[in-house]
Design a protein around this motif. Structure first.
Motif, PDB file in Angstrom:
ATOM      1  N   SER A  57     -11.369 -13.094   6.796  1.00  8.09           N
ATOM      2  CA  SER A  57     -10.925 -12.239   6.439  1.00  8.09           C
ATOM      3  C   SER A  57     -10.758 -12.686   4.862  1.00  8.09           C
ATOM      4  O   SER A  57      -9.608 -11.849   3.679  1.00  8.09           O
ATOM      5  CB  SER A  57      -9.390 -12.322   7.271  1.00  8.09           C
ATOM      6  N   MET A  58     -10.594 -14.100   4.611  1.00  6.80           N
ATOM      7  CA  MET A  58     -11.359 -14.734   3.397  1.00  6.80           C
ATOM      8  C   MET A  58     -12.056 -13.785   2.439  1.00  6.80           C
ATOM      9  O   MET A  58     -11.829 -14.604   1.020  1.00  6.80           O
ATOM     10  CB  MET A  58     -11.479 -15.958   3.260  1.00  6.80           C
ATOM     11  N   LEU A 139      -6.741  -7.682  -2.938  1.00  6.24           N
ATOM     12  CA  LEU A 139      -6.317  -7.514  -1.312  1.00  6.24           C
ATOM     13  C   LEU A 139      -8.654  -7.314  -0.970  1.00  6.24           C
ATOM     14  O   LEU A 139      -8.483  -8.309   0.103  1.00  6.24           O
ATOM     15  CB  LEU A 139      -6.411  -6.337  -1.771  1.00  6.24           C
ATOM     16  N   SER A 140      -9.011  -7.269  -1.852  1.00  9.27           N
ATOM     17  CA  SER A 140     -10.115  -7.019  -2.088  1.00  9.27           C
ATOM     18  C   SER A 140     -10.848  -8.422  -1.659  1.00  9.27           C
ATOM     19  O   SER A 140     -11.769  -8.436  -0.985  1.00  9.27           O
ATOM     20  CB  SER A 140     -10.928  -6.137  -2.984  1.00  9.27           C
ATOM     21  N   ASN A 141     -10.404  -8.906  -2.740  1.00 11.16           N
ATOM     22  CA  ASN A 141     -11.484 -10.801  -2.970  1.00 11.16           C
ATOM     23  C   ASN A 141     -11.268 -11.081  -1.470  1.00 11.16           C
ATOM     24  O   ASN A 141     -11.415 -12.296  -1.547  1.00 11.16           O
ATOM     25  CB  ASN A 141     -10.946 -11.145  -4.258  1.00 11.16           C
ATOM     26  N   VAL A 146      -7.293  -2.056   3.761  1.00 14.84           N
ATOM     27  CA  VAL A 146      -5.934  -1.485   4.099  1.00 14.84           C
ATOM     28  C   VAL A 146      -6.814   0.343   4.827  1.00 14.84           C
ATOM     29  O   VAL A 146      -7.392   0.901   4.724  1.00 14.84           O
ATOM     30  CB  VAL A 146      -5.482   0.056   1.966  1.00 14.84           C
ATOM     31  N   GLU A 147      -5.663   0.133   6.000  1.00 14.01           N
ATOM     32  CA  GLU A 147      -6.193   1.228   6.927  1.00 14.01           C
ATOM     33  C   GLU A 147      -5.853   2.624   6.539  1.00 14.01           C
ATOM     34  O   GLU A 147      -6.051   3.598   6.833  1.00 14.01           O
ATOM     35  CB  GLU A 147      -5.227   0.625   8.256  1.00 14.01           C
ATOM     36  N   VAL A 148      -3.732   3.108   6.042  1.00 16.35           N
ATOM     37  CA  VAL A 148      -3.670   4.086   5.906  1.00 16.35           C
ATOM     38  C   VAL A 148      -2.966   3.885   3.945  1.00 16.35           C
ATOM     39  O   VAL A 148      -2.432   2.124   3.391  1.00 16.35           O
ATOM     40  CB  VAL A 148      -2.795   4.281   7.154  1.00 16.35           C
ATOM     41  N   GLY A 149      -3.733   5.263   2.929  1.00 20.34           N
ATOM     42  CA  GLY A 149      -2.348   4.760   2.082  1.00 20.34           C
ATOM     43  C   GLY A 149      -3.669   4.156   1.029  1.00 20.34           C
ATOM     44  O   GLY A 149      -4.551   3.979   0.814  1.00 20.34           O
ATOM     45  N   ARG A 150      -2.749   3.071   0.219  1.00 26.77           N
ATOM     46  CA  ARG A 150      -3.914   2.788  -0.845  1.00 26.77           C
ATOM     47  C   ARG A 150      -3.692   1.942  -1.575  1.00 26.77           C
ATOM     48  O   ARG A 150      -2.111   1.136  -0.321  1.00 26.77           O
ATOM     49  CB  ARG A 150      -3.733   3.517  -2.373  1.00 26.77           C
ATOM     50  N   GLN A 211       2.974  -9.025   9.161  1.00 30.72           N
ATOM     51  CA  GLN A 211       4.265  -9.723   8.016  1.00 30.72           C
ATOM     52  C   GLN A 211       4.656 -10.311   6.856  1.00 30.72           C
ATOM     53  O   GLN A 211       5.041 -10.601   6.511  1.00 30.72           O
ATOM     54  CB  GLN A 211       5.422 -10.280   9.266  1.00 30.72           C
ATOM     55  N   ARG A 212       3.659  -9.540   6.448  1.00 34.09           N
ATOM     56  CA  ARG A 212       3.343  -9.328   4.458  1.00 34.09           C
ATOM     57  C   ARG A 212       3.467  -8.716   3.748  1.00 34.09           C
ATOM     58  O   ARG A 212       3.400  -7.343   4.213  1.00 34.09           O
ATOM     59  CB  ARG A 212       2.581 -10.403   4.902  1.00 34.09           C
ATOM     60  N   VAL A 213       4.571  -8.566   2.945  1.00 28.06           N
ATOM     61  CA  VAL A 213       4.310  -7.909   1.312  1.00 28.06           C
ATOM     62  C   VAL A 213       4.098  -7.875   0.220  1.00 28.06           C
ATOM     63  O   VAL A 213       4.587  -9.255  -0.064  1.00 28.06           O
ATOM     64  CB  VAL A 213       6.096  -7.367   1.307  1.00 28.06           C
ATOM     65  N   PHE A 214       3.135  -6.687   0.442  1.00 28.08           N
ATOM     66  CA  PHE A 214       2.144  -7.749  -1.349  1.00 28.08           C
ATOM     67  C   PHE A 214       2.892  -6.255  -2.434  1.00 28.08           C
ATOM     68  O   PHE A 214       2.685  -5.049  -2.083  1.00 28.08           O
ATOM     69  CB  PHE A 214       0.802  -6.636  -1.442  1.00 28.08           C
ATOM     70  N   ILE A 215       3.276  -7.461  -3.456  1.00 24.69           N
ATOM     71  CA  ILE A 215       3.900  -6.611  -4.638  1.00 24.69           C
ATOM     72  C   ILE A 215       3.563  -7.105  -5.595  1.00 24.69           C
ATOM     73  O   ILE A 215       2.743  -8.190  -6.042  1.00 24.69           O
ATOM     74  CB  ILE A 215       5.598  -6.579  -4.844  1.00 24.69           C
ATOM     75  N   PRO A 216       3.181  -6.410  -7.284  1.00 21.97           N
ATOM     76  CA  PRO A 216       3.082  -6.467  -8.563  1.00 21.97           C
ATOM     77  C   PRO A 216       3.242  -8.572  -8.675  1.00 21.97           C
ATOM     78  O   PRO A 216       4.789  -8.514  -8.349  1.00 21.97           O
ATOM     79  CB  PRO A 216       3.522  -5.786  -9.142  1.00 21.97           C
TER      80      PRO A 216
END
Length: 413
Positions: A57-58, A139-141, A146-150, A211-216
């Motif tokens: 996944s890296m 995310l791409s690196n 992303v399964e749903v949304g963007r 259980q992670r949240v990715f924010i700007p």
């Protein structure tokens, strides 16, 4: 030929039935050895699959600039290392400006918080959530899908939009069957709109990746404003053949960002996406060798037990052998009869041991959250091992039985 083989199998089956208790004990002794071998090999194989799945996944063609060279430390079994200064925001931004290698993208991120609570209008999470501040390339690196949304975009990062991408656990636990997309969660009192849900990742060494949240990034720096934040840089290269050259250029540029003189050693680590996998696979290979050693020691005991049982059987059936020889049975036929019996007992033990080993491995991998895969290698090893055990253990008793003198055998009581 086939008639003789079938007759030998019938005779072996009759002998096994007449000595059922002894046969069961022998089969169980062999099964224990195969059980240990197949069980340990299956668990080690599942561990290897889990490591490969987790670290793939890296990203397949990426590398990471971080404070320490973790993969190198594991490969060299180092327990201590030189204290490197953390990567500052200024250094990371300077590197992003300097680094202009073709067909590459740079992402900047940091772990803003761990083990915190996230809320919404329906429920609140356990205090196990990690908050990651990142840019649009992260995310791409990192190989996250992303399964749903963007995912996050340049506009989201540049304009500090209060949006986030969450792990798959949020869609299962916090929204009571509703889609989390475009719904809000509260992080430290700030409300973020969910724009994407990641594909399920599972756990890596006990840490739940879902259980992670990715924010700007800039919002994370504002909300979680702490001193000595350690940033991480990930570089994705679109063409695999350019990875080594891209790493060399990144080393030169980041040394400049860290203001290192040519004579000074690098005070940071660069890890290829496959370095960690190779390092951990070496450790798994050691476990694999240990598994074979333990299994072979157990199976050696099984071989001795099977040989002793068959020697006892030859002694008890001495008169029977004399009768068969007096009726015209050849030495080859007598040897085949005992050898067939040994093979049947060995294969029964191997089959039971294999089933027990696979069942035990499946239970263990479920408890440890490993990725279970059918251990064909272990099954093949069990089959070959039981065959070798049967050949070695049955050869001497079969030869001994075939060499008995018919007259002396008939007089045996």
């Amino acid at each position: 030929m086939w008639k003789i083989t079938l007759e030998n199998i019938k005779i072996a089956a009759t002998s096994i039935k007449s000595q059922l208790l002894r046969t069961c004990i022998t089969v169980f002794i062999i099964a224990i050895g195969i059980w240990a071998l197949v069980g340990i090999l299956s668990v080690v194989n599942a561990l290897k699959h889990t490591i490969v799945a987790d670290f793939s996944s890296m990203g397949a063609n990426t590398f990471t600039l971080s404070q320490y060279d973790t993969a190198g430390k594991i490969a060299k079994n180092q327990s201590t290392q030189v204290e490197n200064p953390p990567i500052t925001y200024a250094q990371a931004q300077d590197f992003k400006t300097r680094y202009a290698y073709p067909f590459s993208s740079v992402s900047l991120s940091f772990t803003a918080a761990s083990n915190i609570e996230v809320k919404n209008d329906y429920a609140k999470s356990d205090p196990e959530v990690s908050i990651v501040g990142c840019d649009e390339n992260y995310l791409s690196n990192s190989g996250l899908q992303v399964e749903v949304g963007r995912g996050l975009t340049y506009t989201d990062s540049k304009n500090n939009h209060f949006v986030c991408v969450v792990g798959s656990d949020f869609s299962k636990n916090m929204f009571k069957g509703q889609s989390p997309i475009n719904q809000q969660i509260s992080v430290r009192g700030y409300k973020f709109k969910i724009i994407g849900i990641l594909k399920e990742q599972g756990s890596t060494f006990g840490q739940n990746e879902d259980q992670r949240v990715f924010i700007p990034l800039q919002l994370a720096r504002t909300i979680f404003n702490e001193t000595n934040i350690n940033y991480t840089l990930k570089v994705g290269v679109l063409q695999e053949g350019l990875l080594n050259e891209a790493i060399d250029q990144a080393t030169i540029d980041f040394r400049a960002s860290r203001n290192l003189a040519p004579a000074n050693p690098s005070n940071f680590g660069i890890e290829r996406s496959d370095d960690m996998i190779r390092s951990l696979e070496k450790q798994v290979d050691i476990l694999n060798m240990a598994a074979w050693l333990i299994g072979m020691i157990t199976i050696l005991g099984s071989s001795i037990a099977l040989m002793n049982i068959m020697l006892v059987s030859v002694t008890e059936r001495t008169k029977e052998i004399g009768i068969r020889k007096s009726l015209g049975a050849k030495r080859k036929t007598i040897a085949q009869q005992f050898f067939t019996e040994t093979l049947i007992i060995g294969q029964l033990g191997g089959l039971i041991g294999t089933m027990l080993g696979i069942g035990t491995a499946y239970l263990m991998t479920s408890l440890l959250h490993f990725t279970f895969a059918i251990p064909w290698e272990a099954i093949s090893a069990a089959f070959i091992t039981t065959l070798v055990v049967a050949v070695i253990s049955g050869l001497y008793p079969a030869i001994k039985a075939s060499k008995l003198d018919p007259v002396e055998a008939l007089r045996y009581e």
